[in-house]
Design a protein around this motif. Structure first.
Motif, PDB file in Angstrom:
ATOM      1  N   THR A 156      84.269  23.455 -18.153  1.00 31.92           N
ATOM      2  CA  THR A 156      83.686  24.650 -18.765  1.00 31.92           C
ATOM      3  C   THR A 156      83.071  25.592 -17.737  1.00 31.92           C
ATOM      4  O   THR A 156      82.522  26.628 -18.094  1.00 31.92           O
ATOM      5  N   SER A 157      83.147  25.235 -16.468  1.00 28.00           N
ATOM      6  CA  SER A 157      82.596  26.085 -15.421  1.00 28.00           C
ATOM      7  C   SER A 157      83.360  27.408 -15.363  1.00 28.00           C
ATOM      8  O   SER A 157      84.581  27.442 -15.367  1.00 28.00           O
ATOM      9  N   GLY A 158      82.608  28.503 -15.329  1.00 28.54           N
ATOM     10  CA  GLY A 158      83.235  29.818 -15.244  1.00 28.54           C
ATOM     11  C   GLY A 158      83.598  30.427 -16.577  1.00 28.54           C
ATOM     12  O   GLY A 158      84.071  31.570 -16.632  1.00 28.54           O
ATOM     13  N   LEU A 159      83.397  29.694 -17.660  1.00 28.77           N
ATOM     14  CA  LEU A 159      83.704  30.224 -18.984  1.00 28.77           C
ATOM     15  C   LEU A 159      82.476  30.899 -19.585  1.00 28.77           C
ATOM     16  O   LEU A 159      81.346  30.457 -19.375  1.00 28.77           O
ATOM     17  N   GLN A 173      88.150  18.201 -31.734  1.00 25.21           N
ATOM     18  CA  GLN A 173      89.356  18.118 -32.564  1.00 25.21           C
ATOM     19  C   GLN A 173      90.385  17.173 -31.945  1.00 25.21           C
ATOM     20  O   GLN A 173      91.072  16.430 -32.651  1.00 25.21           O
ATOM     21  N   LEU A 174      90.475  17.180 -30.618  1.00 19.16           N
ATOM     22  CA  LEU A 174      91.478  16.370 -29.922  1.00 19.16           C
ATOM     23  C   LEU A 174      91.232  14.871 -30.084  1.00 19.16           C
ATOM     24  O   LEU A 174      92.177  14.080 -30.069  1.00 19.16           O
ATOM     25  N   VAL A 175      89.966  14.477 -30.198  1.00 20.01           N
ATOM     26  CA  VAL A 175      89.669  13.040 -30.312  1.00 20.01           C
ATOM     27  C   VAL A 175      89.489  12.604 -31.771  1.00 20.01           C
ATOM     28  O   VAL A 175      89.274  11.418 -32.035  1.00 20.01           O
ATOM     29  N   LYS A 176      89.587  13.545 -32.690  1.00 17.75           N
ATOM     30  CA  LYS A 176      89.262  13.265 -34.094  1.00 17.75           C
ATOM     31  C   LYS A 176      90.141  12.187 -34.705  1.00 17.75           C
ATOM     32  O   LYS A 176      89.680  11.373 -35.526  1.00 17.75           O
ATOM     33  N   ASP A 177      91.419  12.139 -34.298  1.00 12.93           N
ATOM     34  CA  ASP A 177      92.324  11.155 -34.906  1.00 12.93           C
ATOM     35  C   ASP A 177      92.154   9.767 -34.313  1.00 12.93           C
ATOM     36  O   ASP A 177      92.786   8.802 -34.758  1.00 12.93           O
ATOM     37  N   GLY A 178      91.302   9.626 -33.302  1.00 11.27           N
ATOM     38  CA  GLY A 178      91.002   8.317 -32.733  1.00 11.27           C
ATOM     39  C   GLY A 178      91.998   7.804 -31.722  1.00 11.27           C
ATOM     40  O   GLY A 178      91.856   6.690 -31.223  1.00 11.27           O
ATOM     41  N   ASN A 179      93.002   8.618 -31.370  1.00  9.97           N
ATOM     42  CA  ASN A 179      94.046   8.162 -30.451  1.00  9.97           C
ATOM     43  C   ASN A 179      93.896   8.717 -29.039  1.00  9.97           C
ATOM     44  O   ASN A 179      94.662   8.346 -28.156  1.00  9.97           O
ATOM     45  N   ARG A 180      92.956   9.631 -28.837  1.00  8.00           N
ATOM     46  CA  ARG A 180      92.794  10.274 -27.542  1.00  8.00           C
ATOM     47  C   ARG A 180      91.327  10.240 -27.129  1.00  8.00           C
ATOM     48  O   ARG A 180      90.441  10.288 -27.978  1.00  8.00           O
ATOM     49  N   SER A 181      91.070  10.136 -25.836  1.00  9.52           N
ATOM     50  CA  SER A 181      89.700  10.135 -25.327  1.00  9.52           C
ATOM     51  C   SER A 181      89.565  11.142 -24.197  1.00  9.52           C
ATOM     52  O   SER A 181      90.554  11.517 -23.558  1.00  9.52           O
ATOM     53  N   ILE A 182      88.325  11.568 -23.941  1.00  3.94           N
ATOM     54  CA  ILE A 182      88.059  12.574 -22.909  1.00  3.94           C
ATOM     55  C   ILE A 182      86.898  12.114 -22.040  1.00  3.94           C
ATOM     56  O   ILE A 182      85.847  11.708 -22.551  1.00  3.94           O
ATOM     57  N   LEU A 183      87.094  12.171 -20.742  1.00  4.70           N
ATOM     58  CA  LEU A 183      86.027  11.971 -19.763  1.00  4.70           C
ATOM     59  C   LEU A 183      85.881  13.267 -19.003  1.00  4.70           C
ATOM     60  O   LEU A 183      86.850  13.754 -18.409  1.00  4.70           O
ATOM     61  N   PHE A 184      84.676  13.860 -19.040  1.00  8.52           N
ATOM     62  CA  PHE A 184      84.521  15.073 -18.235  1.00  8.52           C
ATOM     63  C   PHE A 184      83.151  15.159 -17.592  1.00  8.52           C
ATOM     64  O   PHE A 184      82.138  14.796 -18.173  1.00  8.52           O
ATOM     65  N   SER A 185      83.187  15.612 -16.341  1.00  7.14           N
ATOM     66  CA  SER A 185      81.946  15.824 -15.607  1.00  7.14           C
ATOM     67  C   SER A 185      81.497  17.260 -15.844  1.00  7.14           C
ATOM     68  O   SER A 185      82.318  18.163 -16.042  1.00  7.14           O
ATOM     69  N   THR A 186      80.195  17.462 -15.811  1.00  7.89           N
ATOM     70  CA  THR A 186      79.676  18.808 -16.014  1.00  7.89           C
ATOM     71  C   THR A 186      78.239  18.912 -15.509  1.00  7.89           C
ATOM     72  O   THR A 186      77.502  17.928 -15.503  1.00  7.89           O
ATOM     73  N   GLN A 187      77.884  20.123 -15.081  1.00  3.74           N
ATOM     74  CA  GLN A 187      76.491  20.438 -14.776  1.00  3.74           C
ATOM     75  C   GLN A 187      75.815  21.091 -15.981  1.00  3.74           C
ATOM     76  O   GLN A 187      74.595  21.239 -15.998  1.00  3.74           O
ATOM     77  N   ILE A 188      76.625  21.469 -16.968  1.00  8.13           N
ATOM     78  CA  ILE A 188      76.088  22.158 -18.154  1.00  8.13           C
ATOM     79  C   ILE A 188      75.796  21.101 -19.207  1.00  8.13           C
ATOM     80  O   ILE A 188      76.626  20.808 -20.083  1.00  8.13           O
ATOM     81  N   THR A 189      74.627  20.507 -19.111  1.00  6.91           N
ATOM     82  CA  THR A 189      74.312  19.367 -19.971  1.00  6.91           C
ATOM     83  C   THR A 189      74.229  19.743 -21.445  1.00  6.91           C
ATOM     84  O   THR A 189      74.418  18.880 -22.310  1.00  6.91           O
ATOM     85  N   SER A 190      73.983  21.013 -21.749  1.00  9.92           N
ATOM     86  CA  SER A 190      73.949  21.425 -23.154  1.00  9.92           C
ATOM     87  C   SER A 190      75.320  21.245 -23.809  1.00  9.92           C
ATOM     88  O   SER A 190      75.415  21.030 -25.018  1.00  9.92           O
ATOM     89  N   ASP A 191      76.395  21.305 -23.015  1.00 15.47           N
ATOM     90  CA  ASP A 191      77.732  21.047 -23.554  1.00 15.47           C
ATOM     91  C   ASP A 191      77.832  19.620 -24.084  1.00 15.47           C
ATOM     92  O   ASP A 191      78.459  19.361 -25.116  1.00 15.47           O
ATOM     93  N   LEU A 192      77.203  18.698 -23.361  1.00 15.18           N
ATOM     94  CA  LEU A 192      77.253  17.289 -23.765  1.00 15.18           C
ATOM     95  C   LEU A 192      76.392  17.038 -24.991  1.00 15.18           C
ATOM     96  O   LEU A 192      76.681  16.147 -25.787  1.00 15.18           O
ATOM     97  N   GLU A 193      75.325  17.815 -25.146  1.00 13.94           N
ATOM     98  CA  GLU A 193      74.511  17.706 -26.363  1.00 13.94           C
ATOM     99  C   GLU A 193      75.376  17.973 -27.588  1.00 13.94           C
ATOM    100  O   GLU A 193      75.185  17.380 -28.645  1.00 13.94           O
ATOM    101  N   LYS A 194      76.349  18.872 -27.427  1.00 14.72           N
ATOM    102  CA  LYS A 194      77.180  19.287 -28.558  1.00 14.72           C
ATOM    103  C   LYS A 194      78.297  18.300 -28.872  1.00 14.72           C
ATOM    104  O   LYS A 194      78.648  18.117 -30.036  1.00 14.72           O
TER     105      LYS A 194
END
Length: 248
Positions: A156-159, A173-194
């Motif tokens: 999300t950097s630069g967005l 939405q991408l993980v909603k069906d339970g078949n996909r997972s996401i690992l992401f690093s970020t400095q914007i911790t408010s994104d992780l709150e969401k």
């Protein structure tokens, strides 16, 4: 089932050591990787992917050793790493034509859908894209071969705030069906709150904690001042854990 399991990952450099990093990411979940600049987040991701050779440790993806089955695993992951750029004069259509050859399950309909959703024009040249648009293009590529595991470094950097919120909604939405997972690093911790289900925190090359987000936040409430009400946010936890005092 865990799509990703990292056990005792280490990478030794002359001036920095990443050591004893362990965490697991189940199906259908989003994990946030946090820590201040230089803590080892990007090194962790690159060592996981064998972009830098790990000094030690075990990386398991989709129930098999990543290092022993690297080519097969990479068919099932989507990766967006910071600091990777394309030839600035190339058109997006040219880059895509090369990229799609590497994936046996490339989905052209999905690719066109993401181009439209991200307002990306195939005839645009890389040099004409903003930082945020480059991130969106890399995400479009990563999402267009039915990847089951997305590994993203500062996606999300630069967005702008609206684009960031749209991207976080897309992650959910991408993980909603339970078949996909996401690992992401970020400095914007408010994104992780969401959107994050769990948090992995690295400090000075070492693992501080890796657990589900409510338990993670609860474990740091001792940092609160007695007069403070409510829970600390992820940003407040990071600041209070990392803050240094200078005698000047």
């Amino acid at each position: 089932m865990n799509l990703l399991s990292v056990q005792n990952l280490a990478k030794i450099y002359p001036t920095f050591t990443l050591q004893n990093i362990s965490f697991s990411l189940p199906k259908g979940k989003i994990m946030g990787l946090i820590g201040r600049n230089g803590a080892g987040k990007s090194t962790t991701l690159k060592a996981m992917l064998n972009m830098v050779r790990p000094s030690s440790g075990t990386i398991t993806m989709f129930g098999q050793s990543f290092l022993n089955n690297e080519q097969a695993c990479k068919q099932k992951i989507g990766v967006v790493l910071g600091g990777i750029d394309f030839y600035s004069n190339k058109k997006l259509s040219d880059i895509t034509a090369v990229t799609k050859r590497f994936y046996s399950k490339w989905d052209e309909n999905a690719y066109q859908k993401y181009l439209q959703a991200f307002a990306l024009l195939p005839k645009k040249r890389v040099k004409e894209l903003s930082t945020g648009m480059k991130v969106k293009y890399m995400l479009a590529l990563a999402l267009s071969h039915n990847a089951e595991l997305l590994i993203l470094d500062e996606p999300t950097s630069g967005l702008d705030p609206v684009s960031r919120d749209e991207l976080l909604t897309l992650f959910q939405q991408l993980v909603k069906d339970g078949n996909r997972s996401i690992l992401f690093s970020t400095q914007i911790t408010s994104d992780l709150e969401k959107c994050a289900d769990s948090i992995t925190y690295i400090k000075e090359g070492q693992l501080v904690s890796s657990t589900e987000k409510p338990a993670f936040i609860a474990s740091f409430q001792h940092l609160k001042n007695p007069e403070e009400a409510g829970e600390l946010t992820l940003e407040e936890i990071l600041i209070r854990t990392e803050r240094k005092h200078y005698d000047i």
